[in-house]
Design a protein around this motif. Structure first.
Motif, mmCIF file in Angstrom:
data_model
loop_
_atom_site.group_PDB
_atom_site.id
_atom_site.type_symbol
_atom_site.label_atom_id
_atom_site.label_comp_id
_atom_site.label_asym_id
_atom_site.label_seq_id
_atom_site.Cartn_x
_atom_site.Cartn_y
_atom_site.Cartn_z
ATOM 1 N N ALA A 128 0.833 -1.207 0.000
ATOM 2 C CA ALA A 128 0.000 0.000 0.000
ATOM 3 C C ALA A 128 0.863 1.251 0.000
ATOM 4 C CB ALA A 128 -0.926 -0.016 1.221
ATOM 5 N N THR A 129 1.964 1.218 0.742
ATOM 6 C CA THR A 129 2.877 2.356 0.765
ATOM 7 C C THR A 129 3.503 2.582 -0.603
ATOM 8 O OG1 THR A 129 3.390 1.941 3.099
ATOM 9 C CG2 THR A 129 4.932 3.300 1.876
ATOM 10 N N ALA A 130 3.896 1.493 -1.271
ATOM 11 C CA ALA A 130 4.494 1.603 -2.604
ATOM 12 C C ALA A 130 3.514 2.167 -3.621
ATOM 13 C CB ALA A 130 5.005 0.238 -3.061
ATOM 14 N N LEU A 131 2.211 2.000 -3.385
ATOM 15 C CA LEU A 131 1.182 2.544 -4.283
ATOM 16 C C LEU A 131 0.862 4.004 -3.983
ATOM 17 C CD1 LEU A 131 -1.228 -0.514 -4.378
ATOM 18 C CD2 LEU A 131 0.137 0.344 -6.288
ATOM 19 N N GLY A 132 1.566 4.579 -3.006
ATOM 20 C CA GLY A 132 1.383 5.993 -2.711
ATOM 21 C C GLY A 132 0.269 6.311 -1.752
ATOM 22 N N LEU A 133 -0.233 5.321 -1.003
ATOM 23 C CA LEU A 133 -1.289 5.595 -0.035
ATOM 24 C C LEU A 133 -0.700 6.289 1.185
ATOM 25 C CD1 LEU A 133 -2.738 3.456 -1.843
ATOM 26 C CD2 LEU A 133 -3.909 2.702 0.223
ATOM 27 N N ARG A 134 -1.352 7.324 1.624
ATOM 28 C CA ARG A 134 -0.924 8.001 2.848
ATOM 29 C C ARG A 134 -1.421 7.230 4.062
ATOM 30 N NH1 ARG A 134 0.850 13.371 1.843
ATOM 31 N NH2 ARG A 134 0.383 14.119 -0.273
ATOM 32 N N ARG A 135 -1.067 7.725 5.240
ATOM 33 C CA ARG A 135 -1.323 6.965 6.464
ATOM 34 C C ARG A 135 -2.800 6.672 6.684
ATOM 35 N NH1 ARG A 135 1.877 9.021 11.559
ATOM 36 N NH2 ARG A 135 3.516 8.392 10.089
ATOM 37 N N LEU A 136 -3.661 7.682 6.526
ATOM 38 C CA LEU A 136 -5.092 7.455 6.756
ATOM 39 C C LEU A 136 -5.683 6.551 5.686
ATOM 40 C CD1 LEU A 136 -6.351 10.985 7.907
ATOM 41 C CD2 LEU A 136 -5.952 8.952 9.303
ATOM 42 N N GLY A 137 -5.272 6.745 4.436
ATOM 43 C CA GLY A 137 -5.753 5.889 3.357
ATOM 44 C C GLY A 137 -5.313 4.456 3.539
ATOM 45 N N LEU A 138 -4.089 4.266 3.995
ATOM 46 C CA LEU A 138 -3.580 2.918 4.247
ATOM 47 C C LEU A 138 -4.407 2.230 5.332
ATOM 48 C CD1 LEU A 138 0.161 1.957 4.476
ATOM 49 C CD2 LEU A 138 -1.428 1.128 6.181
ATOM 50 N N GLN A 139 -4.707 2.969 6.396
ATOM 51 C CA GLN A 139 -5.505 2.391 7.478
ATOM 52 C C GLN A 139 -6.920 2.070 6.999
ATOM 53 O OE1 GLN A 139 -4.820 1.587 10.707
ATOM 54 N NE2 GLN A 139 -2.653 2.026 10.397
ATOM 55 N N ARG A 140 -7.526 2.992 6.282
ATOM 56 C CA ARG A 140 -8.929 2.835 5.879
ATOM 57 C C ARG A 140 -9.119 1.735 4.844
ATOM 58 N NH1 ARG A 140 -11.654 5.330 1.659
ATOM 59 N NH2 ARG A 140 -9.855 6.709 1.308
ATOM 60 N N LEU A 141 -8.221 1.663 3.871
ATOM 61 C CA LEU A 141 -8.420 0.760 2.746
ATOM 62 C C LEU A 141 -7.775 -0.612 2.931
ATOM 63 C CD1 LEU A 141 -7.802 3.311 -0.143
ATOM 64 C CD2 LEU A 141 -9.998 2.451 0.671
ATOM 65 N N VAL A 142 -6.741 -0.692 3.728
ATOM 66 C CA VAL A 142 -5.980 -1.944 3.824
ATOM 67 C C VAL A 142 -5.979 -2.524 5.232
ATOM 68 C CG1 VAL A 142 -3.699 -3.010 3.488
ATOM 69 C CG2 VAL A 142 -4.513 -1.261 1.888
ATOM 70 N N VAL A 143 -5.568 -1.728 6.207
ATOM 71 C CA VAL A 143 -5.317 -2.276 7.546
ATOM 72 C C VAL A 143 -6.604 -2.577 8.292
ATOM 73 C CG1 VAL A 143 -4.242 -1.842 9.784
ATOM 74 C CG2 VAL A 143 -3.083 -1.139 7.694
ATOM 75 N N ILE A 144 -7.504 -1.598 8.382
ATOM 76 C CA ILE A 144 -8.716 -1.786 9.187
ATOM 77 C C ILE A 144 -9.553 -2.966 8.697
ATOM 78 C CG2 ILE A 144 -10.919 -0.739 9.824
ATOM 79 C CD1 ILE A 144 -9.510 1.909 10.120
ATOM 80 N N PRO A 145 -9.826 -3.106 7.381
ATOM 81 C CA PRO A 145 -10.636 -4.267 6.955
ATOM 82 C C PRO A 145 -10.003 -5.603 7.324
ATOM 83 C CG PRO A 145 -10.501 -2.648 5.190
ATOM 84 C CD PRO A 145 -9.523 -2.216 6.239
ATOM 85 N N GLN A 146 -8.680 -5.719 7.175
ATOM 86 C CA GLN A 146 -8.030 -6.987 7.486
ATOM 87 C C GLN A 146 -7.946 -7.221 8.986
ATOM 88 O OE1 GLN A 146 -4.542 -8.092 5.129
ATOM 89 N NE2 GLN A 146 -4.916 -6.355 3.787
ATOM 90 N N ALA A 147 -7.582 -6.180 9.745
ATOM 91 C CA ALA A 147 -7.484 -6.332 11.201
ATOM 92 C C ALA A 147 -8.852 -6.627 11.807
ATOM 93 C CB ALA A 147 -6.891 -5.064 11.813
ATOM 94 N N PHE A 148 -9.903 -5.994 11.263
ATOM 95 C CA PHE A 148 -11.251 -6.234 11.782
ATOM 96 C C PHE A 148 -11.675 -7.681 11.550
ATOM 97 C CE2 PHE A 148 -15.886 -6.323 11.096
ATOM 98 C CZ PHE A 148 -16.305 -5.885 12.338
ATOM 99 N N TRP A 149 -11.394 -8.198 10.348
ATOM 100 C CA TRP A 149 -11.767 -9.580 10.061
ATOM 101 C C TRP A 149 -11.025 -10.554 10.977
ATOM 102 C CZ3 TRP A 149 -14.609 -13.338 8.876
ATOM 103 C CH2 TRP A 149 -14.097 -14.573 8.515
#
Length: 522
Positions: A128-149
């Motif tokens: 996600a970082t390599a795709l240019g996602l900033r910290r909030l975008g990384l959390q919203r789109l990648v981390v939170i969905p996976q951590a929640f599951w």
């Protein structure tokens, strides 16, 4: 004493019990949701490397996991005695119980979330970082969905705990189930029948909401979804509608796409990059080879800022983008990442998103076009790598070779100026390697600027304009494949690759002798 069954059954038609049951549901559900949300930033703070964030969060979790909830409820309910201004809110038993449950349960939720966050693979964050996602975008789109599951089963269990803990609110006179029951059996002394009815009410609440949350868990379980393969006729119609768009890489012949100037990197006292200097012209394919531990992956990770550098500078199309003094500048590094695509050894696809969503997530995030335009581009890229029919599948439903081709399409969706490949075939079975190499070969024919770290020697020698050989953190040689085959000073590289002694010297292939380092060990 006999059990009074008629009285026991009559309690399930009692209006006060049903009102109390509703109070339990409102308090339990509201406390669970709010504490689940509040616990997430506490978990992030506890995992932070900044002491001013991690220490208060750690202290909060330690304190409220240590103090009994009953004590917290009584303290909060009586807090207006110390702070009269809180009286209008905290003097109400429901609100006092709600605050007490939230501040206590947030500590437990923080630990549950922390476990989920630690379970998210580091490669997901890097992708996600390599795709240019900033910290909030990384959390919203990648981390939170996976951590929640990952955390969901434990969060459901904590919901049941919240429901049961509402019974403690009886000490501050909240009219929940236990308080209503106490009032009844203090008048008729039918304690056993009343408590049995209260137990049944709690069982019903937990059973109903437990079933609903179990359905949510099943709905989110991607492993239960059937693979969706697009049929032949529909596939043909999709291909006819596709709007092809070539990747917007800058391919100006004669211009250096990338320049590395005396790049150095150390982990502690171990120096992994020892003054790397290298120019990569636009449209060139450069393969980096060398023994394990020679610094190849560290070098390629510094180019898009996944690793900082200790000395030197990196220029992109003549413009400084990363240097030792500014490599930690988030804005500059973020701009660089948007122009450089990276494909990882371990694929690092986002498991909670379909193949098409994987490809389109970064362009959507960066607002590269309308949804319809981006969908066409995404489908076109999947068609380019031979996976259009699998657009609606999830990563776990594909083979390793297919996943890596999706990773290539995902990187291309950002229209990068340069593509980086970090050992793209090393995690694949031998029979899956050719499909991935074929896609990379097609990009080479399109003059995409590429830097490839690889152990596929035959592939590197056949596709590359130049080969860079690294050993012990140093760039020992960079030359064309023909020069490596023929030049006497390339003996060390030939032994590493596994090819024979050189034939007659081809001066045209070798070019400038200064491009060959003559410090090879025998």
């Amino acid at each position: 004493m006999q059990f009074n069954l008629p009285y026991f059954l009559s309690l399930f038609a009692d209006r006060m019990f049903w009102q109390a049951c509703l109070t339990v549901i409102e308090l339990g559900v509201l406390s669970w949701v709010v504490s689940m949300v509040a616990g997430y930033p506490i978990a992030l703070a506890k995992l932070s490397k900044k002491p001013w964030l991690s220490r208060p969060a750690t202290a909060y979790v330690w304190f409220f996991r240590s103090v009994p909830l009953l004590v917290v409820m009584v303290f909060v309910f009586n807090l207006p005695q110390l702070f009269p201004s809180t009286g209008p809110a905290l003097s109400h038993p429901f609100f006092s119980a709600f605050v007490s449950l939230v501040v206590t349960e947030s500590a437990y939720m923080a630990e549950i979330h922390r476990g989920g966050l630690l379970s998210v693979d580091k490669g997901q964050l890097e992708a996600a970082t390599a795709l240019g996602l900033r910290r909030l975008g990384l959390q919203r789109l990648v981390v939170i969905p996976q951590a929640f599951w990952i955390s969901l089963p434990t969060l459901v269990n904590e919901f049941i705990t919240c429901i049961k803990l509402t019974s403690l609110a009886s000490v501050i006179s909240l009219a929940e189930l236990l308080m209503v029951g106490q009032r009844m059996y203090s008048q008729n002394f039918l304690v056993l029948e009343t408590l049995a009815a209260i137990g049944v009410y709690y069982v019903m609440i937990v059973t109903v909401f437990g079933w609903l949350l179990k359905q949510l868990e099943h709905w989110l379980d991607l492993t239960r979804r059937r693979p969706e393969t697009i049929a032949g006729d529909e596939l043909m119609r999709m291909r006819e509608r596709l709007v092809e768009k070539e990747a917007g890489a800058m391919r100006i012949k004669g211009q250096d796409a990338l320049s590395l100037k005396d790049v150095r990197k150390a982990y502690g006292k171990h120096e992994v990059l020892k003054g790397i200097g290298l120019n990569v012209p636009a449209g060139e394919v450069l393969s980096i080879i060398g023994p394990s531990g020679s610094g190849k992956t560290s070098l390629i990770r510094t180019i898009n800022g996944l690793e900082s550098i200790d000395h030197g500078a990196i220029h992109l199309f003549g413009q400084p983008c990363i240097d030792a003094s500014a490599s930690a500048d988030p804005e500059r590094v973020w701009q660089v990442r948007r122009r450089i695509g990276m494909v990882f050894q371990g694929f690092n696809l986002f498991p909670h998103r379909t193949i098409l969503d994987n490809v389109l997530m970064a362009p959507h995030y960066h607002r590269r076009g309308s949804k319809a335009e981006l969908r066409n581009i995404g489908l076109g890229l999947l068609d380019k790598v031979g996976l259009l029919a699998h657009a609606q599948k999830y990563p776990h439903q594909l083979s390793g070779g297919q996943q890596q081709r999706v990773a290539i399409a995902r990187a291309l969706a950002m229209e990068p100026d340069i593509m980086l490949f970090d050992e793209p075939t090393s995690a694949l079975d031998p029979e899956l390697v050719d499909d991935v190499l074929q896609v990379i070969s097609e990009l080479a024919r399109e003059h995409m600027t590429m830097i490839i770290v690889t152990h596929e020697m035959n592939f590197a020698m056949s596709i590359s304009d130049r080969i860079a050989f690294m050993e012990h953190g140093e760039l020992r040689l960079h030359a064309s494949p023909d020069a490596i085959r023929s030049h006497p000073d390339a003996e060390r590289v030939r032994r590493f690759i596994g090819i024979g002694a050189p034939g007659p010297l081809n001066h045209d292939a070798v070019g400038d002798r200064s491009s060959l380092d003559t410090t090879f060990s025998a």
